[in-house]
Design a protein around this motif. Structure first.
Motif, PDB file in Angstrom:
ATOM      1  N   ARG A 134       0.816  -1.215   0.000  1.00  0.00           N
ATOM      2  CA  ARG A 134       0.000   0.000   0.000  1.00  0.00           C
ATOM      3  C   ARG A 134       0.845   1.257   0.000  1.00  0.00           C
ATOM      4  N   ASN A 135       0.280   2.300  -0.548  1.00  0.00           N
ATOM      5  CA  ASN A 135       0.817   3.649  -0.390  1.00  0.00           C
ATOM      6  C   ASN A 135       0.394   4.131   0.992  1.00  0.00           C
ATOM      7  N   ILE A 136       1.345   4.459   1.831  1.00  0.00           N
ATOM      8  CA  ILE A 136       1.040   4.836   3.213  1.00  0.00           C
ATOM      9  C   ILE A 136       0.138   6.068   3.264  1.00  0.00           C
ATOM     10  N   GLU A 137       0.214   6.918   2.265  1.00  0.00           N
ATOM     11  CA  GLU A 137      -0.638   8.110   2.246  1.00  0.00           C
ATOM     12  C   GLU A 137      -2.122   7.762   2.101  1.00  0.00           C
ATOM     13  N   SER A 138      -2.414   6.535   1.687  1.00  0.00           N
ATOM     14  CA  SER A 138      -3.817   6.136   1.515  1.00  0.00           C
ATOM     15  C   SER A 138      -4.437   5.563   2.789  1.00  0.00           C
ATOM     16  N   LEU A 139      -3.639   5.412   3.852  1.00  0.00           N
ATOM     17  CA  LEU A 139      -4.139   4.809   5.087  1.00  0.00           C
ATOM     18  C   LEU A 139      -5.013   5.800   5.857  1.00  0.00           C
ATOM     19  N   SER A 140      -6.066   5.271   6.453  1.00  0.00           N
ATOM     20  CA  SER A 140      -6.949   6.093   7.276  1.00  0.00           C
ATOM     21  C   SER A 140      -6.866   5.662   8.735  1.00  0.00           C
ATOM     22  N   THR A 141      -7.306   6.545   9.620  1.00  0.00           N
ATOM     23  CA  THR A 141      -7.330   6.216  11.043  1.00  0.00           C
ATOM     24  C   THR A 141      -8.200   4.993  11.301  1.00  0.00           C
ATOM     25  N   GLN A 142      -9.353   4.956  10.673  1.00  0.00           N
ATOM     26  CA  GLN A 142     -10.281   3.840  10.884  1.00  0.00           C
ATOM     27  C   GLN A 142      -9.665   2.513  10.461  1.00  0.00           C
ATOM     28  N   GLU A 143      -8.961   2.527   9.344  1.00  0.00           N
ATOM     29  CA  GLU A 143      -8.319   1.301   8.851  1.00  0.00           C
ATOM     30  C   GLU A 143      -7.218   0.853   9.795  1.00  0.00           C
ATOM     31  N   LEU A 144      -6.440   1.795  10.298  1.00  0.00           N
ATOM     32  CA  LEU A 144      -5.346   1.450  11.192  1.00  0.00           C
ATOM     33  C   LEU A 144      -5.852   0.931  12.531  1.00  0.00           C
ATOM     34  N   GLU A 145      -6.903   1.520  13.046  1.00  0.00           N
ATOM     35  CA  GLU A 145      -7.425   1.091  14.344  1.00  0.00           C
ATOM     36  C   GLU A 145      -7.874  -0.363  14.334  1.00  0.00           C
ATOM     37  N   LYS A 146      -8.296  -0.842  13.187  1.00  0.00           N
ATOM     38  CA  LYS A 146      -8.715  -2.244  13.076  1.00  0.00           C
ATOM     39  C   LYS A 146      -7.548  -3.211  13.237  1.00  0.00           C
ATOM     40  N   LEU A 147      -6.314  -2.727  13.055  1.00  0.00           N
ATOM     41  CA  LEU A 147      -5.143  -3.599  13.152  1.00  0.00           C
ATOM     42  C   LEU A 147      -4.741  -3.875  14.596  1.00  0.00           C
ATOM     43  N   ASP A 148      -5.262  -3.100  15.546  1.00  0.00           N
ATOM     44  CA  ASP A 148      -5.046  -3.343  16.979  1.00  0.00           C
ATOM     45  C   ASP A 148      -3.557  -3.373  17.330  1.00  0.00           C
ATOM     46  N   PHE A 149      -2.884  -2.230  17.173  1.00  0.00           N
ATOM     47  CA  PHE A 149      -1.466  -2.121  17.525  1.00  0.00           C
ATOM     48  C   PHE A 149      -1.285  -1.020  18.559  1.00  0.00           C
ATOM     49  N   ASN A 150      -0.168  -1.071  19.280  1.00  0.00           N
ATOM     50  CA  ASN A 150       0.152   0.012  20.219  1.00  0.00           C
ATOM     51  C   ASN A 150       1.560   0.566  20.005  1.00  0.00           C
ATOM     52  N   ALA A 151       2.219   0.144  18.922  1.00  0.00           N
ATOM     53  CA  ALA A 151       3.567   0.620  18.611  1.00  0.00           C
ATOM     54  C   ALA A 151       3.720   0.759  17.103  1.00  0.00           C
ATOM     55  N   ILE A 152       4.430   1.795  16.679  1.00  0.00           N
ATOM     56  CA  ILE A 152       4.786   1.976  15.270  1.00  0.00           C
ATOM     57  C   ILE A 152       6.297   2.010  15.165  1.00  0.00           C
ATOM     58  N   PHE A 153       6.859   1.134  14.330  1.00  0.00           N
ATOM     59  CA  PHE A 153       8.276   1.150  13.988  1.00  0.00           C
ATOM     60  C   PHE A 153       8.371   1.545  12.522  1.00  0.00           C
ATOM     61  N   MET A 154       9.238   2.506  12.203  1.00  0.00           N
ATOM     62  CA  MET A 154       9.275   2.953  10.810  1.00  0.00           C
ATOM     63  C   MET A 154      10.629   3.533  10.423  1.00  0.00           C
ATOM     64  N   SER A 155      10.950   3.367   9.148  1.00  0.00           N
ATOM     65  CA  SER A 155      12.151   3.937   8.547  1.00  0.00           C
ATOM     66  C   SER A 155      11.735   4.613   7.240  1.00  0.00           C
ATOM     67  N   PRO A 156      11.223   5.854   7.326  1.00  0.00           N
ATOM     68  CA  PRO A 156      10.706   6.545   6.146  1.00  0.00           C
ATOM     69  C   PRO A 156      11.798   6.816   5.101  1.00  0.00           C
ATOM     70  N   PRO A 157      11.410   7.141   3.872  1.00  0.00           N
ATOM     71  CA  PRO A 157      12.395   7.430   2.823  1.00  0.00           C
ATOM     72  C   PRO A 157      13.399   8.479   3.272  1.00  0.00           C
ATOM     73  N   CYS A 158      14.675   8.210   2.974  1.00  0.00           N
ATOM     74  CA  CYS A 158      15.748   9.101   3.433  1.00  0.00           C
ATOM     75  C   CYS A 158      16.158  10.120   2.386  1.00  0.00           C
ATOM     76  N   GLN A 159      15.696   9.958   1.143  1.00  0.00           N
ATOM     77  CA  GLN A 159      16.178  10.810   0.047  1.00  0.00           C
ATOM     78  C   GLN A 159      15.983  12.305   0.285  1.00  0.00           C
ATOM     79  N   PRO A 160      14.904  12.750   0.968  1.00  0.00           N
ATOM     80  CA  PRO A 160      14.751  14.194   1.194  1.00  0.00           C
ATOM     81  C   PRO A 160      15.808  14.796   2.124  1.00  0.00           C
TER      82      PRO A 160
END
Length: 359
Positions: free
Chosen positions: A52-78
């Protein structure tokens, strides 16, 4: 800890979570790169993987995944020193901006771990990230760390942010961004195979001043012809190569261009001693530039790229990590160059998780 792995790539964060020893699970992984996703699925077939394109994610969709932590390594090019440094104006920063807009609405979120290149710490995007943490009720810690500070013979300076709800107390106090871990903080970390190997079979690393194990510990038996530096590359770039031997306790940062470009993308390996390399380069310097005789002297050194498996080991991926058979070496190097150091992240997950200890 229930983790949502964003920009999941080839699964470095997932492996780091396993290595950390923290009781946790990855509830889902999200990435838009189909090649990276193929590698992730190959190694973690039971994990929910969303292309998925992360920009297409919604709060409602994420809440259904039932998580309490986000680990991420966003694009470094900028933010990278080799890029245009368009920062928050770069289109590749839009997905992180989107996440920052979602965080205030994610009421179950308790932990955040973010990795990016050195340079992120002076960016506008970092200011937006920190503002988000402060206004949403998170305490945070910022560090710039490299694997060679943990006994691993590789330099890969990266920015890290650890954040958690203010009700969850950090185990260490930190007034400002740090580029190393204090000795007190290191004592909080459990012994690892990397630190033990560095203590038993290590040399001082010139970048960190710490003991790192030598490169003979990551070498594999390879078919030399597959990885030898081409003659044309030696003609053009022989004098700017970072050459390492089995007795060295360091190597340069491997980037996505490794194996395709030579300068600034990572170290190359020589099976001979440093003294032999010095003598051969001295001999080559006395020959006519780009002549057959000069090139032959350089070819005698049998300089080669580190194999993808060796790069995996320097980035601390476990031995059971594997690529699907249809992934080319160029794709492997590209994916590894965009990935994270598993061991460093595992130490930070441990520090993020533990609480209520004064250091």
């Amino acid at each position: 800890m229930k983790v949502l792995e964003l920009y999941s790539g080839i699964g470095g964060m997932h492996y780091a979570l396993r290595e950390s020893g923290v009781a946790a699970e990855v509830v889902a992984a999200i990435d838009i790169n189909p090649v990276a996703n193929a590698v992730y699925r190959h190694n973690f077939p039971k994990t929910i993987l969303m292309n998925r394109n992360i920009e297409s994610l919604s709060t409602q969709e994420l809440e259904k995944l039932d998580f309490n932590a986000i680990f991420m390594s966003p694009p470094c090019q900028p933010f990278t020193r080799l890029g245009l440094k368009k920062d928050a104006l770069d289109n590749r920063a839009c997905s992180l901006l989107h996440i920052l807009n979602l965080i205030p609405e994610l009421k179950s979120l308790r932990y955040i771990l973010l990795e990016n290149v050195k340079g992120f710490e002076v960016s506008q995007m970092r200011e937006k990230l920190v503002h988000c943490m402060e206004t949403c009720g998170y305490d945070y810690r910022e560090l710039i760390l490299s694997p060679c500070q943990f006994g691993v013979p590789n330099s890969r300076n990266r920015y890290y942010l650890l954040a958690k709800r203010k009700s969850l107390k950090f185990s260490f106090v930190q007034p400002s961004l740090k580029d190393d871990l204090s000795s007190k903080l290191i004592k909080l970390l459990p012994k690892s195979k990397h630190s033990i190997l560095a203590e038993k079979n290590g040399k001082i690393n010139s970048k960190s001043g710490r003991m790192c194990y030598t490169l003979d510990n990551i070498l594999e038996n390879v078919e030399e012809s597959k990885y030898l530096l081409p003659t044309k590359l030696l003609q053009k770039r022989a004098w700017v190569l970072d050459i390492r031997t089995s007795e060295n306790s360091g190597s340069c940062c491997f980037t996505k261009g490794y194996g395709h470009y030579a300068e600034g993308t990572g170290s190359v390996y020589c099976p001979f001693a440093d003294e032999t390399i010095k003598l051969k380069y001295g001999e080559a310097g006395n020959r006519e530039n780009n002549s057959d005789e000069q090139v032959q002297v350089l070819l005698d050194l049998k300089l080669r790229f580190f194999s993808p498996k060796e790069v995996c080991r320097l980035m601390c991926f476990p031995e059971d990590f594997d690529f699907p058979k249809d992934i080319t070496n160029r794709q492997k190097y590209r994916l590894l160059g965009n990935s994270i150091n598993v061991h460093v992240i595992s130490r930070l997950i441990h520090l993020l998780h533990i609480e209520n200890k004064n250091t």
